[in-house]
Design a protein around this motif. Structure first.
Motif, short mmCIF file in Angstrom:
data_model
loop_
_atom_site.label_atom_id
_atom_site.label_comp_id
_atom_site.label_asym_id
_atom_site.label_seq_id
_atom_site.Cartn_x
_atom_site.Cartn_y
_atom_site.Cartn_z
N THR A 121 0.81 -1.22 0.00
CA THR A 121 0.00 0.00 0.00
C THR A 121 0.84 1.26 0.00
O THR A 121 0.33 2.34 -0.25
CB THR A 121 -0.93 0.03 1.22
OG1 THR A 121 -0.13 0.02 2.41
CG2 THR A 121 -1.89 -1.15 1.21
N GLY A 122 2.12 1.13 0.29
CA GLY A 122 2.98 2.31 0.35
C GLY A 122 2.86 3.09 1.65
O GLY A 122 3.46 4.15 1.78
N SER A 123 2.12 2.56 2.62
CA SER A 123 1.98 3.24 3.91
C SER A 123 3.32 3.23 4.66
O SER A 123 4.23 2.47 4.33
CB SER A 123 0.91 2.57 4.77
OG SER A 123 1.38 1.30 5.20
N LEU A 124 3.42 4.05 5.67
CA LEU A 124 4.64 4.12 6.47
C LEU A 124 4.98 2.76 7.07
O LEU A 124 6.13 2.31 6.99
CB LEU A 124 4.51 5.17 7.58
CG LEU A 124 5.71 5.30 8.52
CD1 LEU A 124 6.96 5.68 7.75
CD2 LEU A 124 5.42 6.30 9.62
N LYS A 148 -12.23 -0.83 -2.13
CA LYS A 148 -12.62 0.23 -3.05
C LYS A 148 -12.04 1.57 -2.63
O LYS A 148 -12.13 2.54 -3.37
CB LYS A 148 -14.15 0.38 -3.09
CG LYS A 148 -14.89 -0.85 -3.52
CD LYS A 148 -16.38 -0.62 -3.45
CE LYS A 148 -16.80 -0.37 -2.01
NZ LYS A 148 -18.23 -0.24 -1.81
N ALA A 149 -11.47 1.65 -1.44
CA ALA A 149 -11.08 2.95 -0.90
C ALA A 149 -9.79 2.85 -0.11
O ALA A 149 -9.19 1.79 0.00
CB ALA A 149 -12.21 3.48 -0.01
N GLY A 150 -9.42 3.97 0.48
CA GLY A 150 -8.30 4.01 1.40
C GLY A 150 -6.98 3.62 0.76
O GLY A 150 -6.67 4.02 -0.36
N LEU A 151 -6.23 2.81 1.49
CA LEU A 151 -4.87 2.45 1.09
C LEU A 151 -4.81 1.58 -0.17
O LEU A 151 -3.79 1.51 -0.83
CB LEU A 151 -4.17 1.74 2.24
CG LEU A 151 -3.98 2.57 3.50
CD1 LEU A 151 -3.45 1.71 4.64
CD2 LEU A 151 -3.04 3.74 3.24
N PHE A 152 -5.91 0.92 -0.50
CA PHE A 152 -5.91 0.04 -1.68
C PHE A 152 -5.94 0.81 -2.99
O PHE A 152 -5.56 0.29 -4.03
CB PHE A 152 -7.10 -0.92 -1.63
CG PHE A 152 -6.93 -2.03 -0.64
CD1 PHE A 152 -6.25 -3.18 -0.97
CD2 PHE A 152 -7.44 -1.91 0.64
CE1 PHE A 152 -6.07 -4.20 -0.06
CE2 PHE A 152 -7.28 -2.92 1.57
CZ PHE A 152 -6.59 -4.06 1.22
N LYS A 153 -6.40 2.06 -2.96
CA LYS A 153 -6.58 2.82 -4.20
C LYS A 153 -5.31 2.89 -5.05
O LYS A 153 -5.37 2.80 -6.27
CB LYS A 153 -7.06 4.23 -3.90
CG LYS A 153 -8.51 4.24 -3.49
CD LYS A 153 -9.12 5.55 -3.50
CE LYS A 153 -9.31 6.66 -2.89
NZ LYS A 153 -9.93 7.76 -2.74
N GLN A 154 -4.16 3.04 -4.42
CA GLN A 154 -2.91 3.17 -5.16
C GLN A 154 -1.98 1.96 -4.96
O GLN A 154 -0.82 2.01 -5.34
CB GLN A 154 -2.18 4.45 -4.74
CG GLN A 154 -2.96 5.72 -5.03
CD GLN A 154 -3.32 5.85 -6.51
OE1 GLN A 154 -2.53 5.57 -7.39
NE2 GLN A 154 -4.56 6.28 -6.77
N ALA A 155 -2.49 0.91 -4.36
CA ALA A 155 -1.65 -0.24 -4.00
C ALA A 155 -1.19 -1.04 -5.21
O ALA A 155 -1.90 -1.15 -6.21
CB ALA A 155 -2.42 -1.15 -3.04
N ASP A 156 0.00 -1.60 -5.08
CA ASP A 156 0.46 -2.63 -6.00
C ASP A 156 0.01 -3.95 -5.40
O ASP A 156 -0.08 -4.09 -4.17
CB ASP A 156 1.98 -2.61 -6.11
CG ASP A 156 2.49 -1.35 -6.78
OD1 ASP A 156 1.88 -0.90 -7.75
OD2 ASP A 156 3.52 -0.81 -6.32
N CYS A 157 -0.25 -4.94 -6.25
CA CYS A 157 -0.75 -6.21 -5.70
C CYS A 157 -0.33 -7.40 -6.55
O CYS A 157 0.07 -7.27 -7.70
CB CYS A 157 -2.27 -6.18 -5.56
SG CYS A 157 -3.15 -6.33 -7.13
#
Length: 191
Positions: A12-15, A64-73
């Motif tokens: 997700t790219g989060s910290l 559909k929202a939050g951290l998943f919007k820009q996530a690689d998977c």
């Protein structure tokens, strides 16, 4: 009758994800499980709120929202029997009924770093939870203690078939469920 279940691995790219990635050097550091290719029901141990990574537990993730919007998977499928699905539904129903009692196993992450299994009552990290579901449902029996299973270990299990790798939003947009998510999620726990 055989069916497919899905393993969803994300970055997700989060910290917190970036910190974990510094140690693991792996592209994906979050694991979730889904019952269909549209990912209309995705379960894991993770954040209970988008803004605070330190309040975590059992969650049905909103992809559909939050951290998943820009996530690689990366997405994998696994063939399971109806009996195994029933067992997993039963286990998930118990988690849902007691979700306020569950918390995220932050100490377990340090155990993974030092290869020391740290199991805590009612506490899981994401890949530990997914491995627990697979083991309890007689789908996969792991050689490692569940508290040492990483998303990469799940990905490496021979029973999984590769489906997709790339931006999550691209996969989701191509595979949207016909029904809105809130209609689909109601049926999962009825046996």
């Amino acid at each position: 009758m055989e069916k497919q279940m899905y393993l969803l691995l994300t970055n997700t790219g989060s910290l917190l994800t970036r910190l974990i990635k510094l140690y693991t050097k792996k592209p994906y550091n979050h694991a979730s499980i889904a019952f269909d290719s549209q990912l209309s029901e995705v379960y894991s141990f993770g954040r209970k709120t988008v803004r605070n990574p330190f309040i975590g537990g059992f969650v049905m993730e909103d992809v559909k929202a939050g951290l998943f919007k820009q996530a690689d998977c990366a997405i994998y499928s696994i063939t399971v029997t109806e009996d195994q699905i029933q067992k997993m539904n039963h286990v998930l129903k118990e988690f849902e009924a007691q979700k306020k009692d569950y918390r995220y196993n932050f100490l377990g992450l340090f155990g993974v770093m030092f290869n020391i299994p740290i199991e805590r009552k009612n506490a899981f990290f994401c890949s530990q939870f997914v491995a627990f579901l697979f083991k309890e449902s007689n789908i996969i029996d792991f050689d490692l203690p569940l508290s040492l299973i990483t998303p990469h270990d799940l990905q490496s299990a021979s029973k999984f078939q590769f489906i997709y790798e790339g931006k999550f939003k691209d996969y989701y947009n191509e595979n949207k469920a016909v029904l809105p998510f809130h209609f689909v999620s109601v049926r999962r726990f009825s046996l």
